[in-house]
Write an enzyme that holds these catalytic residues in place. Structure first.
Site, mmCIF file in Angstrom:
data_model
loop_
_atom_site.group_PDB
_atom_site.id
_atom_site.type_symbol
_atom_site.label_atom_id
_atom_site.label_comp_id
_atom_site.label_asym_id
_atom_site.label_seq_id
_atom_site.Cartn_x
_atom_site.Cartn_y
_atom_site.Cartn_z
ATOM 1 N N ASN A 28 0.853 -1.187 0.000
ATOM 2 C CA ASN A 28 0.000 0.000 0.000
ATOM 3 C C ASN A 28 0.893 1.244 0.000
ATOM 4 O O ASN A 28 1.723 1.416 0.901
ATOM 5 C CB ASN A 28 -0.906 -0.054 1.243
ATOM 6 N N ASP B 244 -0.129 4.490 -0.047
ATOM 7 C CA ASP B 244 -0.821 5.725 0.366
ATOM 8 C C ASP B 244 0.113 6.725 1.039
ATOM 9 O O ASP B 244 0.015 7.931 0.834
ATOM 10 C CB ASP B 244 -1.930 5.405 1.382
ATOM 11 N N HIS B 245 1.007 6.193 1.900
ATOM 12 C CA HIS B 245 1.746 7.132 2.737
ATOM 13 C C HIS B 245 2.973 7.729 2.065
ATOM 14 O O HIS B 245 3.588 8.643 2.617
ATOM 15 C CB HIS B 245 2.015 6.507 4.104
ATOM 16 N N HIS C 71 -5.594 3.763 -1.739
ATOM 17 C CA HIS C 71 -6.915 4.158 -1.243
ATOM 18 C C HIS C 71 -7.186 5.601 -1.666
ATOM 19 O O HIS C 71 -6.526 6.522 -1.189
ATOM 20 C CB HIS C 71 -6.900 4.021 0.296
ATOM 21 N N ARG D 105 -9.245 8.381 -1.031
ATOM 22 C CA ARG D 105 -10.226 8.821 -0.032
ATOM 23 C C ARG D 105 -11.086 9.947 -0.587
ATOM 24 O O ARG D 105 -10.655 10.705 -1.441
ATOM 25 C CB ARG D 105 -9.504 9.308 1.227
ATOM 26 N N ARG E 223 -6.834 12.964 0.898
ATOM 27 C CA ARG E 223 -5.753 13.398 1.786
ATOM 28 C C ARG E 223 -4.396 12.812 1.397
ATOM 29 O O ARG E 223 -3.369 13.350 1.764
ATOM 30 C CB ARG E 223 -6.070 13.072 3.245
ATOM 31 N N GLU F 202 -8.700 0.734 -3.275
ATOM 32 C CA GLU F 202 -9.516 0.826 -2.052
ATOM 33 C C GLU F 202 -10.386 2.055 -2.117
ATOM 34 O O GLU F 202 -9.899 3.145 -2.452
ATOM 35 C CB GLU F 202 -8.599 0.986 -0.838
ATOM 36 N N THR G 299 -8.317 3.797 8.468
ATOM 37 C CA THR G 299 -9.547 3.011 8.429
ATOM 38 C C THR G 299 -9.680 2.250 9.742
ATOM 39 O O THR G 299 -8.987 1.261 9.962
ATOM 40 C CB THR G 299 -9.513 2.046 7.223
ATOM 41 N N GLU H 181 -11.370 -9.048 3.100
ATOM 42 C CA GLU H 181 -10.092 -8.734 3.736
ATOM 43 C C GLU H 181 -10.370 -8.540 5.215
ATOM 44 O O GLU H 181 -11.205 -7.714 5.597
ATOM 45 C CB GLU H 181 -9.475 -7.467 3.130
ATOM 46 N N HIS I 177 -3.853 -4.389 7.759
ATOM 47 C CA HIS I 177 -3.960 -3.179 8.587
ATOM 48 C C HIS I 177 -3.064 -3.293 9.806
ATOM 49 O O HIS I 177 -3.273 -4.158 10.660
ATOM 50 C CB HIS I 177 -5.389 -2.849 9.032
ATOM 51 N N GLY J 186 1.076 -1.342 4.355
ATOM 52 C CA GLY J 186 1.497 -0.038 3.868
ATOM 53 C C GLY J 186 2.322 0.759 4.856
ATOM 54 O O GLY J 186 3.540 0.887 4.718
#
Ligand code: PXP
Length: 248
Positions: free
Chosen positions: A11, A13-14, A47, A49, A53, A74, A105, A155, A198, A220
């Protein structure tokens, strides 16, 4: 790939979170995704969002263009996201709950109470050829509802297990892990493909990776954080090694 091979979805995202802290284009999540691919990621997760963000619409456009491995997109179950998914037709769509004020999440999707709406929501996505995954807690009711609405994949949310582990509540961590184990067996018995993710780290990944019914882990935040210290490629390689080792 045999059932023994546990897929790793990275992941990214960050990477986008760090980019967005300054605006501009650096660091580029697409570059991270390509590097993750080269480092052995079996898929990339992102993801989009509602508040954008981290991942942006342009990131999703770019990922669809450059990736050689499947994209796991996602998203929350909103009309806007459904349209975006239908435009791109990614390999997989993972439906997650989303609250504006949350940092991440926080829990699984409430499927049981929204069965009708979700069944109608995912039908066109399935028709378009996306594998639909539902992000849920290790809860029999939610698993059965996910199965009834026609999801192919669930998941399981590993956050409660990882939080208990990080806070040294080892009895709680063991209890959460056992319930993840039991529910992955149950979901598999219904014919669902089981993924998990997660909050997973080097310290928490192995018990989950050892469940034979789990086919994919999505990881992630820890990997992107760890890459500050050892680089993205070695950080992913170490996660891969731990997963393979747990798998035997
Ligand atoms: N799986 C799902 C469905 C998620 O929403 C997230 C977080 O975006 C992850 C996996 C990855 O969690 P983490 O970033 O804590 O590894």
């Amino acid at each position: 790939m045999s059932d023994k091979h546990l897929r790793l979805g990275v992941n990214i995202d960050h990477v986008a979170t760090v980019r967005n802290a300054r605006g501009g284009a650096y660091p580029d999540p697409l570059r991270a995704a390509k590097l993750a691919e080269e480092a052995g990621a079996d898929g990339i997760t992102a993801h989009l969002r509602e508040d954008r963000r981290h991942i942006s619409d342009a990131d999703i456009d770019g990922l669809m263009e450059v990736l050689s491995v499947p994209l796991n997109f996602e998203m929350a179950a909103t009309p806007e996201m459904q349209q975006i998914a239908l435009r791109h037709k990614p390999h997989a769509v993972c439906i997650v709950p989303e609250k504006r004020e949350e940092r991440t999440t926080e829990g699984g999707l409430e499927v049981a109470r929204e069965e009708n709406r979700l069944a109608h929501y995912i039908a066109p996505l399935r028709k378009a050829g996306c594998r639909v995954s539902i992000f849920i807690a290790a809860d029999q009711r939610q698993i059965e509802a996910a199965h009834r609405i026609g999801a192919e994949v669930i998941e399981l949310h590993t956050g409660a297990y990882c939080d208990a582990h990080a806070e040294g509540r080892m009895d709680d961590a063991t209890r959460e892990m056992e319930s993840l184990r039991e529910m992955s067996t149950y979901a598999h018995s219904l014919g669902l493909e089981v993924h998990a993710g997660h909050g997973l780290t080097y310290d928490t990944v192995q018990p989950i990776a050892a469940f034979p019914e789990v086919r994919e882990l999505n990881i992630g935040h820890f990997l992107i954080g760890e890459s500050i210290f050892r680089g993205l490629t070695p950080a992913i390689a170490e996660m891969r090694r731990l997963m393979d080792d747990a798998r035997g």
